[in-house]
Design an enzyme around this catalytic site. Structure first.
Site, PDB file in Angstrom:
ATOM      1  N   HIS A 102       0.861  -1.189   0.000  1.00 11.10           N
ATOM      2  CA  HIS A 102       0.000   0.000   0.000  1.00 11.10           C
ATOM      3  C   HIS A 102       0.895   1.236   0.000  1.00 11.10           C
ATOM      4  CE1 HIS A 102      -2.409  -3.279   1.684  1.00 11.10           C
ATOM      5  NE2 HIS A 102      -3.456  -2.667   1.174  1.00 11.10           N
TER       6      HIS A 102
ATOM      7  N   HIS B 225      -4.534   3.968  -3.045  1.00 14.17           N
ATOM      8  CA  HIS B 225      -4.506   3.258  -1.769  1.00 14.17           C
ATOM      9  C   HIS B 225      -3.608   2.020  -1.833  1.00 14.17           C
ATOM     10  CE1 HIS B 225      -6.112   1.335   1.908  1.00 14.17           C
ATOM     11  NE2 HIS B 225      -6.051   0.212   1.199  1.00 14.17           N
TER      12      HIS B 225
ATOM     13  N   GLU C 217     -16.875  -4.266  24.822  1.00 19.93           N
ATOM     14  CA  GLU C 217     -16.014  -5.448  24.951  1.00 19.93           C
ATOM     15  C   GLU C 217     -14.805  -5.382  24.034  1.00 19.93           C
ATOM     16  OE1 GLU C 217     -20.209  -6.591  26.065  1.00 19.93           O
ATOM     17  OE2 GLU C 217     -19.281  -5.582  24.338  1.00 19.93           O
TER      18      GLU C 217
ATOM     19  N   HIS D 155     -27.119 -15.808  25.756  1.00 23.68           N
ATOM     20  CA  HIS D 155     -26.039 -15.576  26.706  1.00 23.68           C
ATOM     21  C   HIS D 155     -25.306 -16.859  27.094  1.00 23.68           C
ATOM     22  CE1 HIS D 155     -27.908 -11.713  26.910  1.00 23.68           C
ATOM     23  NE2 HIS D 155     -27.190 -11.296  27.926  1.00 23.68           N
TER      24      HIS D 155
END
Length: 673
Positions: free
Chosen positions: A35, A265, A414, A476
């Site tokens: 890149h 890019h 999280e 869960h």
């Protein structure tokens, strides 16, 4: 853009920045992949940062009080490789630059922290770097509060692109950093308005400047190719009491035919266009050729920090002998000598008292012993403190008004939590741990994988680890998550059966130097199964004989966690019928696999039938131990899950899914024929 004007305005700066651009072009062309555009577009920002602000010593790239530079836009790896080579880092030589992206080279396609000192973190998965950086900045604040500003006083700088800021983890990270007012965190946003598919507005219209401001950041907007503006922005950022985002309007693949296009890019390998770009830069030098005066100027930048490092060493020597020892030990990743004796004493007490506790509650009690001894621990939870049991009374909460706090309320983040913990571990001198429900490892997964890849000992505390959590139901209740974690290389997955094994697992996690740990802990109470005290850490062996057969051995029951008690109950029933049964507790498959073959055969000898018991899917590494390592040593069965769970009290669920002593007995008899 008028490159001639830029070159004439500041020829010395231009030459140094152009060295980055041309090394990038040459390396990507030689590799025929990579890149090119980002390093070419952000070369001016990087040059000003390294020349005028970054505190580092190229001869000692792991100096603890250095500033940290994180390339969140890791696809532009030639930016950091060029900077390391140019400033004189011994790990990144010109030969390494020429071998960009080749097997065995330190110059991998994306930066990998373990390949060369000077690469602070492994990036490439977008957003990870900026999220790691939050952890770096937290670590700096915690250590500055503990050791004093004379010993710890440095910045964390980040280059992040549009892609980093589109990833959801970036919002988790900047929201946390803004709340915690991490003023020594400075992010450069490469605002080039280009992604692989086209311009950013094809997919996103977020006002990033206002987004950062809304998250309690200081924001500065500049021309990313104006050295004076870049310098002034960094000076301004250092004066802020908030984290700073510097929006750098830039041109991807500056000076190349692909400038400001999505093609810019990727890999710019066309030789004619490469030569045209060099001509536009006023760079008449050959491939990988850096003029001596330019290389010398860069090496002076790399050597400038030697004086600051020497001054720091003098200040460090003024610390008390105790503080010096603590600092050095923590940065080496060594556990305190008192840890083992403290764990042994706790285990002895547990074996005497024989409490019935959920292993999440057992974990909290272990941490109550550990945290005052291992003073570098920093704990936390993703809004489940009372459920994960990760906070002990001595920690205090880390906030702008309490930098000595060692507990972080991460909020419902999280992924951001796991990434920040990785950043703390990478920074050095900190032992991070943080909790959520085992099912939500899905949200933390990208960072858990990178912890393993980066060889860092982050500890992931995952509670409510099976259908045993009960009424919250299958959303869960983890069934496949143990398998996912066990499938990850360089990861220790601990599923302790009681408080004794929980204490042993924590001792191992806090002594690890290169391997992350996943602690799989229960919601439901479990009896103490290790009733006879052993000073040895049996969990370190991965598996061991918990109870041997009384009658002639015909069956071996292998269980983990909450199902070890079920195995013991099944053993009693089988022995009552004259079927000699061994029970093997297997708290960590990975550590058992690491034992020598002789030990593994003593624990799991050929001959008897084998039954595995775990409230999860069989896929999680079980067949090696059930069928034998050659796949033909034993008749075997498995008592566990083959579907998602259900909403009901835990006891009802174990009966419903057949994870019981009775089902185990029936399976053994079936196998014995």
């Amino acid at each position: 853009m008028d490159l001639t004007a830029l070159r004439k305005a500041n020829p010395e700066h231009w030459a140094k920045a152009t060295a980055i651009r041309t090394l990038t072009l040459d390396a990507v062309a030689a590799a025929n992949s990579g890149h090119s555009g980002m390093p070419m577009g952000m070369a001016d920002v990087a040059t000003v940062l390294f020349e005028k602000h970054l505190k580092f010593d190229a001869a000692n790239p792991t100096w603890p009080d250095r500033d940290r530079f994180i390339l969140s836009a890791g696809h532009g790896s030639m930016l950091i490789y060029s900077l390391l080579y140019l400033t004189g880092n011994v790990h990144i030589t010109l030969e390494e630059i020429k071998n960009f992206r080749q097997l065995g080279a330190k110059t991998a396609g994306h930066p990998e922290n373990f390949l060369a000192d000077g690469i602070e973190t492994t990036t490439g998965p977008l957003g990870q770097g900026i999220a790691n950086a939050v952890g770096f900045a937290i670590a700096e604040e915690v250590q500055r509060a503990h050791y004093g500003k004379k010993v710890v006083d440095h910045y964390t700088y980040v280059i992040a692109g549009d892609g980093c800021l589109m990833e959801g983890v970036s919002q988790e990270a900047i929201g946390l950093a803004g709340r915690l007012e991490l003023s020594k965190l400075i992010v450069f946003w490469d605002d080039n308005n280009i992604t692989i598919d086209g311009t950013v507005d094809m997919a996103d219209r977020t006002d990033q400047v206002e987004r950062f401001r809304a998250s309690n950041w200081h924001v500065i907007e500049i021309d990313g190719h104006d050295p004076a503006a870049i310098d002034a922005a960094i000076i301004g950022a250092k004066k802020s009491d908030l984290p700073t985002m510097i929006a750098c309007e830039s041109h991807i693949a500056l000076g190349h035919a692909a400038q400001d296009t999505s093609k810019g890019h990727g890999a710019l390998t066309d030789q004619e266009q490469l030569e045209a770009a060099k001509e536009a830069y006023g760079w008449p030098h050959g491939s990988f050729e850096i003029p001596a005066d330019v290389k010398s100027a860069w090496e002076e930048i790399g050597a400038r920090g030697a004086e600051a490092r020497a001054e720091w060493e003098d200040r460090f020597a003024q610390l008390s002998e105790r503080k010096q020892g603590e600092f050095t030990r923590a940065y080496a990743g060594d556990a305190p000598k008192k840890l083992t004796s403290a764990i042994r004493a706790l285990k002895k007490q547990i074996s005497e008292d024989q409490p019935k506790l959920a292993t999440r509650a057992a974990s909290e009690k272990v941490l109550g012993v550990v945290n005052p001894i291992v003073t570098e621990t920093v704990g936390g939870s993703a809004d489940l403190t009372g459920s994960n049991n990760t906070k002990t009374a001595d920690l205090g909460v880390f906030l702008p008004e309490n930098r000595k706090g060692r507990y972080i309320h991460y909020g419902i983040r999280e992924h951001g939590m796991a990434s920040a913990m990785n950043g703390m571990a990478l920074h050095g001198g900190i032992r991070p741990y943080g909790g959520t429900f085992m099912a939500f490892t899905d949200y933390a997964r990208p960072a858990m994988r990178l912890a393993a890849l980066m060889k860092i000992p982050t500890t992931f505390v995952m509670t409510h680890d099976s259908i045993g959590l009960g009424e919250d139901g299958p959303t869960h209740q983890p069934v496949e998550h143990l398998a996912i974690s066990r499938a990850t290389p360089n990861t220790h997955v601990f599923r302790p059966a009681d408080m004794v094994e929980t204490a042993e697992a924590w001792e191992l996690a806090l002594s690890s130097k290169e391997t992350p740990s996943v602690l799989s802990l229960t919601r439901q109470g479990l009896p103490t199964v290790r009733t006879e005290h052993k000073t040895k850490n049996l969990t370190a062996q991965g598996a061991y004989v918990l109870a041997d057969a009384d009658a002639k051995r015909q069956a071996i029951l292998i269980a983990t966690g909450s199902e070890v008690a079920i195995a013991l109950e099944a053993k009693a029933k089988l022995e009552a019928e004259g079927i000699g049964t061994r029970v093997v507790s297997m708290p960590c498959m990975e550590l058992f696999a690491a034992q020598d073959e002789a030990y593994r055969k003593r624990v799991l000898p050929g001959g008897p039938v084998r039954v595995g018991i775990e409230a999860a899917v069989r896929l999680g590494g079980w067949d090696r131990w059930l069928l034998g390592e050659r796949g033909r040593e034993a008749k075997a069965g498995f008592i566990g899950m083959s579907s998602f769970g259900a909403s009901a009290p835990a006891g009802h669920l174990y009966e419903h899914f057949g994870i019981t002593a009775e089902a185990t007995v029936a399976k053994v008899k079936e196998l014995l024929g």
